[in-house]
Each structure stands twice: as C-alpha cells, then as structure tokens.
Write a protein that holds these residues in place. Sequence first.
Motif, mmCIF file in Angstrom:
data_model
loop_
_atom_site.group_PDB
_atom_site.id
_atom_site.type_symbol
_atom_site.label_atom_id
_atom_site.label_comp_id
_atom_site.label_asym_id
_atom_site.label_seq_id
_atom_site.Cartn_x
_atom_site.Cartn_y
_atom_site.Cartn_z
ATOM 1 N N ALA A 68 3.216 -8.827 2.656
ATOM 2 C CA ALA A 68 3.554 -7.435 2.346
ATOM 3 C C ALA A 68 4.907 -7.367 1.646
ATOM 4 O O ALA A 68 5.817 -8.142 1.949
ATOM 5 C CB ALA A 68 3.590 -6.607 3.629
ATOM 6 N N TYR A 69 5.008 -6.445 0.708
ATOM 7 C CA TYR A 69 6.301 -6.182 0.093
ATOM 8 C C TYR A 69 7.208 -5.498 1.112
ATOM 9 O O TYR A 69 6.777 -4.538 1.779
ATOM 10 C CB TYR A 69 6.140 -5.233 -1.096
ATOM 11 N N PRO A 70 8.460 -5.934 1.242
ATOM 12 C CA PRO A 70 9.419 -5.167 2.043
ATOM 13 C C PRO A 70 9.738 -3.858 1.328
ATOM 14 O O PRO A 70 9.419 -3.685 0.140
ATOM 15 C CB PRO A 70 10.640 -6.092 2.108
ATOM 16 N N ALA A 71 10.374 -2.932 2.034
ATOM 17 C CA ALA A 71 10.614 -1.592 1.493
ATOM 18 C C ALA A 71 11.362 -1.625 0.166
ATOM 19 O O ALA A 71 11.018 -0.897 -0.777
ATOM 20 C CB ALA A 71 11.388 -0.750 2.510
ATOM 21 N N GLU A 72 12.365 -2.493 0.053
ATOM 22 C CA GLU A 72 13.169 -2.534 -1.179
ATOM 23 C C GLU A 72 12.342 -2.992 -2.366
ATOM 24 O O GLU A 72 12.383 -2.381 -3.444
ATOM 25 C CB GLU A 72 14.367 -3.471 -0.991
ATOM 26 N N ARG A 86 2.181 6.428 -1.407
ATOM 27 C CA ARG A 86 1.897 6.728 0.003
ATOM 28 C C ARG A 86 1.881 5.455 0.828
ATOM 29 O O ARG A 86 2.378 5.423 1.951
ATOM 30 C CB ARG A 86 0.552 7.457 0.135
ATOM 31 N N VAL A 87 1.295 4.399 0.275
ATOM 32 C CA VAL A 87 1.248 3.118 0.985
ATOM 33 C C VAL A 87 2.662 2.571 1.144
ATOM 34 O O VAL A 87 3.085 2.177 2.229
ATOM 35 C CB VAL A 87 0.353 2.110 0.228
ATOM 36 N N GLY A 88 3.419 2.561 0.014
ATOM 37 C CA GLY A 88 4.826 2.180 0.036
ATOM 38 C C GLY A 88 5.095 0.872 0.751
ATOM 39 O O GLY A 88 4.265 -0.035 0.794
ATOM 40 N N GLY A 89 6.286 0.777 1.322
ATOM 41 C CA GLY A 89 6.689 -0.434 2.018
ATOM 42 C C GLY A 89 6.169 -0.515 3.439
ATOM 43 O O GLY A 89 6.346 -1.536 4.102
ATOM 44 N N ALA A 131 -0.219 -5.712 3.916
ATOM 45 C CA ALA A 131 -0.280 -6.508 2.687
ATOM 46 C C ALA A 131 -1.546 -6.188 1.896
ATOM 47 O O ALA A 131 -1.504 -6.039 0.671
ATOM 48 C CB ALA A 131 -0.230 -7.996 3.034
ATOM 49 N N VAL A 132 -2.668 -6.055 2.603
ATOM 50 C CA VAL A 132 -3.933 -5.760 1.922
ATOM 51 C C VAL A 132 -3.898 -4.375 1.295
ATOM 52 O O VAL A 132 -4.334 -4.182 0.153
ATOM 53 C CB VAL A 132 -5.120 -5.882 2.902
ATOM 54 N N GLU A 133 -3.378 -3.385 2.021
ATOM 55 C CA GLU A 133 -3.298 -2.019 1.484
ATOM 56 C C GLU A 133 -2.422 -1.975 0.233
ATOM 57 O O GLU A 133 -2.777 -1.338 -0.763
ATOM 58 C CB GLU A 133 -2.747 -1.069 2.544
ATOM 59 N N GLN A 134 -1.300 -2.649 0.274
ATOM 60 C CA GLN A 134 -0.414 -2.688 -0.886
ATOM 61 C C GLN A 134 -1.089 -3.376 -2.068
ATOM 62 O O GLN A 134 -1.037 -2.880 -3.202
ATOM 63 C CB GLN A 134 0.874 -3.434 -0.537
ATOM 64 N N ALA A 135 -1.720 -4.520 -1.795
ATOM 65 C CA ALA A 135 -2.339 -5.296 -2.872
ATOM 66 C C ALA A 135 -3.464 -4.517 -3.540
ATOM 67 O O ALA A 135 -3.584 -4.503 -4.775
ATOM 68 C CB ALA A 135 -2.860 -6.625 -2.332
ATOM 69 N N LEU A 136 -4.303 -3.854 -2.745
ATOM 70 C CA LEU A 136 -5.435 -3.121 -3.305
ATOM 71 C C LEU A 136 -4.978 -1.866 -4.052
ATOM 72 O O LEU A 136 -5.562 -1.492 -5.073
ATOM 73 C CB LEU A 136 -6.433 -2.763 -2.207
#
Length: 229
Positions: free
Chosen positions: A173-177, A124-127, A131-136
């Motif tokens: 943050a990770y890019p979408a790819e 759901r978080v995805g790309g 950055a914090v949401e992705q990391a956690l």
Amino acid sequence: MQPLGRNAVPLSQRTSEGVARVLRTEIFSGNLRPGEPLPERLLAENLGVSRTPVREALFTLQSEGLVELTPNRGATVRTITSHDIVQIYSLRSVLESYAAREAARTRTREDLDALVDAQAKLERVGGSGTAVEQALADLAFHKLISDATGSRLLQTIMGQVLAFTVSYRSNYAYPAERSAIAVEQHRGILDALREQDAPLAEQLMREHVESSSTFALKHFSESEHAVVP
C-alpha cells in the motif's frame, strides 16, 4: 493453494475469459502468491469447470506476464524481479505518455466524466485504502486514458502492461504521503486532458510514471521477499 470456491465462476461465464478473470483477481488480491503452483486439475475442480478453459486462461495470463508456464512443471504465479519492474515501467513511460497525448486530442465528454469519477474514487481510497483497493483504483484511471484514445491496439497492449503492474502494486500500500503525491499528479493529468493540452498531458504522464517507478523499485529493494536477478 487456498480453495477458490466451486461457484467462483458463474455457470454463464465458465469460459476461458471467466476463469482468467477469477485467477487474475486472485493474483491481484494476493490470494495466489508469486511462485505458487497453478495445477490445472485442482483449479478446474475448485472453479467447477473443465480443464480446457483453465488451460486457455493460463495461456492468457502468461501473455499478460502474470503466470509462468514451464515444460514438465506446469504453471506458477510469476515471481517479479527488479529487472521486470524496470522494464515494465520503462514501457509504461513510453506507452502511457503517448496515450495521454493522444487522449488529449480525442477524448470525449463521456471520457472526461469517467475519468473524473475514477479520480474521485482514487481520492476516496487515498492513503487509507488497502493495497488492492489502491492498485485497482489507479488501474481504472490509467485504463480509461488508453480507452479515450480509441485505439484498440493500444488498449490491448496497455491492458497487458497495466495488469502486470497491478500484480506487483497490489502487494504493498502507498503510505499517505506517497498517495497524496500520486493523487496530485493524476489531477494535473486530468486537467491537461480537460484543456486538450497534448504536450502537457504527455509530459505529466511521463513524470508520473517515472515517479511511480522510483517508488516501486525502492519498495522492492526494501522487501524481505525481493528476488533480485
């Protein structure tokens, strides 16, 4: 230092663990930046606690690699170097591939359900997530795998290693790819755990961590704030 809020630590949690939790969150979110001083007196005032739990919390965060304590200078948020990244991902490769292999053998139905939920949140978080949401979200998935081993020692060590990783990962943050690649790798690991295929879980986790390491180092070398030893 930005004010952390006098009521950041509830009265019932004004312990070293509660203070460490607040400071860890502030570091992960980027509110406390690498190299920023962490004066005990100011932290105690901001958090509404005495200096003793603050001092104990700083020692805890030092053991996690998030804070640096220097004689006559006090505490600062640790600045991460490229050498740190190489070391931490090398440790993760060894520890997490082992954890995945063990978890494939010991995981319960409850463990799998929790991992499925964590994977769903990661997707759901995805790309598009911060950055914090992705990391956690990533941290939650990896932590659950070490939890599934049932080893308290491994959980403690992995908690320290993953905390250090998140303190760096939460800055970009990770890019979408790249996010799609990580999500797909997680799916493969989850499937191996579901099938209790220990060798495959070990292999896929090692490949995933090595892939993450390559991206982390690439980001570090491109960052204008990079500190290369």
